[in-house]
Design a protein around this motif. Sequence first.
Motif: not given
Length: 149
Positions: A37-45
């Motif tokens: 029931d969890v979504a994760a938006t992942f970003h790498l700068e």
Amino acid sequence: MHHRLNASQFLVGLLLFSSAPALVVPALAHNVEISGDVAATFHLEPNHNPKAGEPAKVWFALTRKGGATIPLEKCDCQLAIYSLPRAANAKPLMMPVLKSINAERYKGIPGADVVFPRAGSYELEFSGSAKGGGDFRAFQMKYRVNVSR
């Protein structure tokens, strides 16, 4: 169980996890995974294009169905980074300390500063469980990162 999403699946997933009247679509450079029931938006700068030996910032915007953000204070989250290829019994190359950060429209989400030691492929394993009255199921997500020279 986790799932990888392509751009069209991402938009469908965003609709499922967002109850906001106005749809804000982040840059498609973000990677989204769903676990339970969890979504994760992942970003790498910077721009999902890290360079060996240089600092990079990783962050994970956690949301529940309905679009509610899960801040780091409500998640016992861990990040483990492995070199690829990865042996079945491999120990993490590093386990960066996650701190509460603000990124884009997200407040108090898990993030970390990482320096990848050399060019190559890495796997980021992000996991967590609820703490402090949180009511989401434990999750585990994996992201592949290619690091240039």
